[in-house]
Design an enzyme around this catalytic site. Structure first.
Site, short mmCIF file in Angstrom:
data_model
loop_
_atom_site.label_atom_id
_atom_site.label_comp_id
_atom_site.label_asym_id
_atom_site.label_seq_id
_atom_site.Cartn_x
_atom_site.Cartn_y
_atom_site.Cartn_z
N SER A 1 0.85 -1.20 0.00
CA SER A 1 0.00 0.00 0.00
C SER A 1 0.88 1.24 0.00
CB SER A 1 -0.87 0.02 1.26
OG SER A 1 -1.53 1.26 1.38
N TYR B 1 -1.24 -0.87 10.42
CA TYR B 1 -1.41 -1.29 9.02
C TYR B 1 -0.20 -0.85 8.19
CZ TYR B 1 -3.55 -1.31 4.30
OH TYR B 1 -3.83 -1.51 2.97
P1 NDP Z 1 -11.31 -6.11 0.51
O1 NDP Z 1 -11.59 -6.03 1.96
O2 NDP Z 1 -12.31 -5.58 -0.46
O3 NDP Z 1 -11.00 -7.65 0.12
C1 NDP Z 1 -10.14 -8.40 0.93
C2 NDP Z 1 -10.18 -9.86 0.51
O4 NDP Z 1 -9.32 -10.61 1.39
C3 NDP Z 1 -11.56 -10.48 0.64
O5 NDP Z 1 -11.70 -11.50 -0.34
C4 NDP Z 1 -11.50 -11.08 2.04
O6 NDP Z 1 -12.46 -12.11 2.20
C5 NDP Z 1 -10.06 -11.59 2.09
N1 NDP Z 1 -9.54 -11.75 3.44
C6 NDP Z 1 -9.46 -10.80 4.41
N2 NDP Z 1 -8.95 -11.32 5.54
C7 NDP Z 1 -8.70 -12.63 5.29
C8 NDP Z 1 -8.19 -13.71 6.06
N3 NDP Z 1 -7.86 -13.55 7.35
N4 NDP Z 1 -8.07 -14.92 5.49
C9 NDP Z 1 -8.44 -15.10 4.20
N5 NDP Z 1 -8.92 -14.13 3.41
C10 NDP Z 1 -9.07 -12.91 3.96
O7 NDP Z 1 -9.89 -5.40 0.32
P2 NDP Z 1 -9.14 -4.77 -0.96
O8 NDP Z 1 -9.48 -5.49 -2.19
O9 NDP Z 1 -9.32 -3.30 -0.91
O10 NDP Z 1 -7.64 -5.06 -0.54
C11 NDP Z 1 -6.78 -5.96 -1.21
C12 NDP Z 1 -5.35 -5.59 -0.90
O11 NDP Z 1 -5.09 -4.27 -1.37
C13 NDP Z 1 -5.01 -5.57 0.60
O12 NDP Z 1 -3.70 -6.07 0.78
C14 NDP Z 1 -5.05 -4.09 0.94
O13 NDP Z 1 -4.24 -3.80 2.06
C15 NDP Z 1 -4.50 -3.51 -0.34
N6 NDP Z 1 -4.79 -2.09 -0.54
C16 NDP Z 1 -6.07 -1.64 -0.71
C17 NDP Z 1 -6.31 -0.30 -0.91
C18 NDP Z 1 -7.68 0.26 -1.10
O14 NDP Z 1 -7.84 1.49 -1.09
N7 NDP Z 1 -8.70 -0.56 -1.27
C19 NDP Z 1 -5.21 0.67 -0.94
C20 NDP Z 1 -3.92 0.10 -0.76
C21 NDP Z 1 -3.73 -1.23 -0.56
P3 NDP Z 1 -13.13 -12.45 3.66
O15 NDP Z 1 -13.26 -11.17 4.41
O16 NDP Z 1 -14.43 -13.11 3.33
O17 NDP Z 1 -12.16 -13.41 4.31
#
Ligand code: NDP
Length: 253
Positions: A145, A158
């Protein structure tokens, strides 16, 4: 042209049921890869896999709470049997965010964010390494990020977990180049997904208006870079942290 194809490649994408991970699965599949994904919710996985089947994509998956070491090991066993012991691509995408002032964070916040965002990614690299090496052409892409590059409000844990990922990118790139495994990191800026709480989004609005490209990014603008890094065309690129951020991290005014 083989340089621009992932035909026959195998990939594990964590957190593929929503947001950026979902876009990465679809883009990889569009380039010809077979994908395994995971999340904590069986219904979401079933629904996504059915939609992908209808689109003609080859995607399987299972539940894994990445917080659990034993579930991570089970996940990699499933991946190994799905792909005959060979994995070309590991995308460490899943992460969580808890937004608080530093003085308010609890021990549980610390262990949740560090174990899901950092430790799980580290451990998946360790246990994927034999599969990546066996494939002959391995790629790891971390989703970090901009929060791991510059300071942002209420994100000290984070940001630290993402800063650790940025450093890990460099360590693994150098350690595993001999195994023909490239390791790169994509650092997005604001992308509207379920990870952003409405309250925090308000804080980000002001910062987005100061981003040179004055809008949030799209999930597909992140997935496009992830795919590029995995292509044979990117064969000399390793150890890099690339921001997909509309210029935010380089703009001093
Ligand atoms: P979302 O919350 O929309 O999606 C996250 C995904 O990860 C979901 O499929 C969720 O499914 C899964 N997940 C979360 N925790 C777990 C766990 N403990 N075990 C297995 N699966 C898990 O997030 P984003 O798409 O926004 O984020 C994706 C990446 O991008 C992350 O690394 C985030 O830090 C990074 N990012 C995002 C930004 C943004 O503005 N959106 C900016 C910068 C970085 P479920 O909850 O059902 O397990």
């Amino acid at each position: 042209d083989k340089r621009w194809s992932l035909d026959g490649a195998t990939a594990l994408v964590t957190g593929g049921t929503r947001g950026i991970g979902h876009a990465i699965v679809e883009e990889l599949a569009g380039f010809g890869a077979s994908i395994y994904t995971c999340s904590r919710n069986q219904q979401d996985i079933d629904k996504c896999i059915e939609e992908w089947r209808i689109k003609g994509f080859t995607v399987t998956g299972s539940v894994c709470d990445l917080k659990s070491r034993s579930q991570r090991e089970e996940l990699m066993n499933s991946v190994a049997s799905a792909f005959d012991g060979k994995l070309n691509i590991l995308v460490n995408n899943a992460a969580i965010v808890v937004v608080k002032e530093t003085t308010e964070f609890t021990a549980e916040d610390m262990s949740n964010m560090m174990s899901i965002n950092f430790e799980a990614s580290y451990h998946l690299c360790q246990i994927a390494q034999p599969l990546l090496k066996a494939s002959g052409t391995g790629n790891i892409v971390f989703i970090s990020s901009v929060a791991g590059v510059v300071a942002l409000p209420m994100l000290s844990i984070y940001s630290s977990s993402k800063g650790a990922i940025n450093q890990l990118t460099k360590s693994l790139a150098c350690e595993w180049a001999k195994d023909n495994i490239r390791v790169n990191c994509v650092a997005p800026w604001v992308i509207k997904t379920s990870i952003l709480s409405p309250g925090y989004m308000e804080k980000l609005d002001g910062m987005v208006s100061r981003t040179p490209i004055r809008r949030p990014g799209e999930q597909t603008e992140v997935s496009a870079l992830v795919i590029f890094l995995c292509l044979p065309a990117a064969s000399y690129i390793t150890g890099q942290i690339i921001c997909v951020d509309g210029g935010h991290s380089v703009c001093g005014y």
